[in-house]
Design an enzyme around this catalytic site. Sequence first.
Site: not given
Length: 359
Positions: A168, A213, A309-310
């Site tokens: 994402h 994801d 995120s990530g």
Amino acid sequence: MPLDINRLISDLVIENHILGRDIKGHLVQPLHKGRNDTTLANIRLLYFQPRYVRQLSERDTQRKYLAISQLTHRLYSSMKTCQLHCFWHYASTSCLLLLSQMMFFFSFPTVCGIRQNRTVKSMSARIVNGIAAADAGDWPWQASLQLNNIHRCGATLISNIWLLSAAHCFKDVKHPHKWTATFGPLLRPPSLKRFIKKIIIHEKYRYPGVDYDIALLKLSKQVEFTSIVHHVCLPDPYQVFPYNTYAVVTGWGALSNDGPSPNALQEATIKLIDPQICNRKEVYSGVITPRMLCAGYLEGGVDACQGDSGGPLVTPDSRSMWYLVGIVSWGEECAKPNKPGVYTRVTYFRTWITSKTGI
């Protein structure tokens, strides 16, 4: 079943308390077929003198050397069809401390998941209003993904040229040449910077969905492993991380929901949560799939946040080698009660990672 050299070594040294956690193994070359249908593997074994080394007596030193010899023989006997390459480092009593320091850094290029600082500062901390992990080498696999020199997402170094992150992160900008990756505990100034050459988003990921994801990024140039920039260990597909186990999440995300982001890398210690608990009606009401992993606390207060995120969720094995358990993916706001963080489950995608990278 794939060879787990570290598990094999762990089983063998259980019987020998003299060496204990000071032995680490690394599969330098994967299993492959040799002549006459023999199975070959190149393995490097490293003996880490503890950093707190006391002055050993001559008898104690001899006992350690004997234990190393016995382990070598046992390992060879357990892998009869493998070529075994052992690199043992000995020292006299007078230079044990020097050996400890030298070996710790010389081992980085070959062994994954090793941290310069083996302590965890955040046993009661959080990324939301949390503790800075600004010492170089604390979390050497952490990377910052940036657009126009502005931090957007986290990523994890899994080899000298591949990063693992969340799909994402690239919903708006998919062109690899617009992205850069930086390494080191500070966003400014970074310890190292690389351009991104290629982005591989999982074929089944569909925004705004949260399943599948996961994304891979190939660097434009390999990084040289040091104590500050180094790769994490990837788990085997069948590897099990028990629920209620402590894990550490790191990142440069917001210090509060929709709040400011720090310049120094933050860390938080959280717990892995059983998906059955996470799928309860009052938590995420059945949304958690086998490709997801919950981590945090049901009472809230400790969590990843926007901008994390990530990034990596990691946990150590019995010899303090850190494995990537999850990738920061999504959650309902940050640190809310009954809303723990949700992570991409790395073991589920281990075969996919191999198919794209060869790792």
